[in-house]
Design an enzyme around this catalytic site. Structure first.
Site, PDB file in Angstrom:
ATOM      1  CG  ASN A  70      65.039  70.105 -10.582  1.00 53.03           C
ATOM      2  OD1 ASN A  70      64.486  69.163  -9.992  1.00 53.03           O
ATOM      3  ND2 ASN A  70      65.531  71.145  -9.954  1.00 53.03           N
TER       4      ASN A  70
ATOM      5  NE  ARG B 179      67.963  68.955  -7.284  1.00 53.40           N
ATOM      6  CZ  ARG B 179      66.955  69.258  -6.483  1.00 53.40           C
ATOM      7  NH1 ARG B 179      65.764  69.543  -6.980  1.00 53.40           N
ATOM      8  NH2 ARG B 179      67.142  69.288  -5.188  1.00 53.40           N
TER       9      ARG B 179
ATOM     10  CG  HIS C 157      71.138  72.445  -0.936  1.00 52.45           C
ATOM     11  ND1 HIS C 157      70.888  73.143   0.226  1.00 52.45           N
ATOM     12  CD2 HIS C 157      70.020  72.574  -1.694  1.00 52.45           C
ATOM     13  CE1 HIS C 157      69.669  73.675   0.172  1.00 52.45           C
ATOM     14  NE2 HIS C 157      69.121  73.324  -0.978  1.00 52.45           N
TER      15      HIS C 157
ATOM     16  NE  ARG D  16      62.635  71.541   3.442  1.00 45.08           N
ATOM     17  CZ  ARG D  16      63.471  71.659   2.426  1.00 45.08           C
ATOM     18  NH1 ARG D  16      64.744  71.958   2.647  1.00 45.08           N
ATOM     19  NH2 ARG D  16      63.075  71.462   1.194  1.00 45.08           N
TER      20      ARG D  16
ATOM     21  CD  GLU E 207      71.396  73.555  -7.040  1.00 43.38           C
ATOM     22  OE1 GLU E 207      71.058  72.469  -6.580  1.00 43.38           O
ATOM     23  OE2 GLU E 207      70.785  74.602  -6.814  1.00 43.38           O
TER      24      GLU E 207
END
Ligand code: AMP
Length: 415
Positions: free
Chosen positions: A7, A99, A189, A250, A396
């Site tokens: 990743n 990823r 996601h 965020r 994940e």
């Protein structure tokens, strides 16, 4: 098959080595052999490596670029001192799974890396200018260091949401903007939502088409997903991961007109406002304290900090809005599931989100909610709750490893 899961971020590389194959997937006994992260690539990099069952190793080393970082990872993996079972040379790494953040409209599922796939990822750079180039660097580094003979696969954050209908993915702006610039909602996601929905399906022994659930990935980044008949029907992140829920830093949804207003009032540039909305807002901006939910809960409990409470309450209310909205869109849901660092670890946030949702059939069992193991999935709804409530840890990397195995073995993707 030993799969190296990579990743790559703009200045970091995370990795895991996962042993998986058809039988291990069937028995749900595929396992992580090692994991680690390299941060601050480009300078004096911070390295953390860990083989399963062994203590973490930490050190600093100058690493110029992503290739040097992947090289450091590979050298450690095959070194005797890493203590990783069954891996002593590069030939014991059988495949690499990456990823990749953005697959645009091009990629609807995971794919084996070849020239055309790399070009497809390059075409999506416009949509993810920070992330996709880093992901490509990881692919190139792995190709150079392991050779063309080691198969690689890419697993996209966006692809699970490729089943969203136009009513979910279009914004209420002129349609030509979608045609001309591909401005639409993509969602992110996706690997996490797909994994949570898959675990739920296994827990309840359902067919994929019978899977109706609202999955809530609540971590530093947060998103909700309406999974209808086994497919993503709607999700809260949009053109970028900024849309939707309140997150660590965020803002989530805002009125877009405030960008113009803020610029006129403060003299900030568009780029500065973009940074403000991505890095200085959310829990951090509201509380003025931290982006970490754990610390906010402590501040509230110990010091009755008013703005910590405000941030937590706004966070929870926004999640409630999505649960209610998705139930309306889906014609009801069979279950909701909490996941991510906050969703898995905070009974208090789960309690606050579920508070008052009895009216729409969601009833949390306080006892079960307070006494669960964050590493294991749990049914935490009241016995008679019309909508079931679960905590399901996401994974994940495991899904990326499994997808990589299936892509490389040319088996159909399941979830
Ligand atoms: P993730 O991005 O999924 O790794 O989630 C990271 C976030 O999970 C952190 O920023 C914390 O806000 C949150 N978190 C982790 N542990 C707890 C906890 N025990 N209570 C509340 N929040 C937590």
């Amino acid at each position: 098959m030993n799969v190296l899961v990579l990743n790559c971020g703009s200045s970091s590389v995370k990795f895991q080595i996962i042993e998986t194959d058809e039988q291990l997937i069937e028995q749900d006994s595929d396992r992580r052999l090692a994991s680690g992260i390299i941060e601050r690539i480009g300078g004096q990099a911070l390295i953390t490596f860990q083989a399963e069952g062994h203590p973490k190793e930490r050190r600093a080393e100058p690493l110029r670029d992503h290739r040097a970082a992947v090289d450091a990872i590979l050298r450690w993996i095959i070194s005797r001192s890493s203590n990783i079972n069954n891996i002593t040379s590069l030939s014991d790494i059988h495949a690499v799974g990456h990823r990749v953040v953005h697959g645009g409209e091009h990629f609807q599922k995971s794919a084996r890396v070849n020239r055309e796939v790399i070009e497809g990822i390059e075409e999506c750079i416009d949509l993810a200018p920070l992330h996709n180039p880093a992901n490509l660097k990881g692919i190139r580094a792995a190709t150079e260091l392991l050779g063309e003979g080691v198969p690689q696969a890419v697993v996209f954050d966006t692809s699970f949401h490729s089943t969203m209908p136009p009513s979910s993915y279009l914004y209420g702006i002129p349609y030509q903007l979608y045609r001309r610039y591909k401005i639409r909602r993509y969602g992110f996601h996706g690997t996490s939502h797909r994994y949570i929905a898959y675990r739920y399906r296994k827990l309840r022994n359902l067919e994929r088409e019978q899977t109706n659930i609202i999955t809530l990935h609540l971590g530093n980044g947060c998103s909700a997903c309406a999974v209808l008949q086994g497919q993503s029907f709607d999700t809260s992140m949009g053109f970028t991961p900024l849309e939707g829920l309140i997150m660590g830093t965020r803002s989530g949804n805002i009125d877009p007109s405030l960008i113009e207003f803020l610029s006129a009032k403060s003299g900030m540039t568009i780029a500065e406002i973009d940074t403000l909305l991505n890095k200085q807002s959310g829990l951090f901006g509201l509380s003025g304290l931290t982006n970490d939910m754990r610390e906010l809960l402590d501040e509230e409990a110990e010091n009755q900090d008013r703005r910590a409470t405000l941030a937590i309450d706004i966070f929870c209310q926004r999640v409630q809005q999505y649960i209610g909205g998705y139930m309306a869109e889906m014609g009801g849901t069979d279950a909701i599931a909490f996941s991510g660092g906050i969703g898995q670890n905070s009974p208090e946030v789960r309690r606050r989100i579920c508070q008052g949702l009895g009216a729409i059939g969601i009833e949390l069992d306080d006892e079960k909610n307070n006494h669960l193991n964050p590493a294991d999935s749990a049914d935490i709804g009241k016995d008679g709750s019309r909508v079931k409530v679960y905590m399901i840890p996401t994974n994940e990397e495991l899904l990326i490893a499994r997808d990589t195995f299936r892509v490389v073995a040319d088996l159909p993707r399941q979830w």
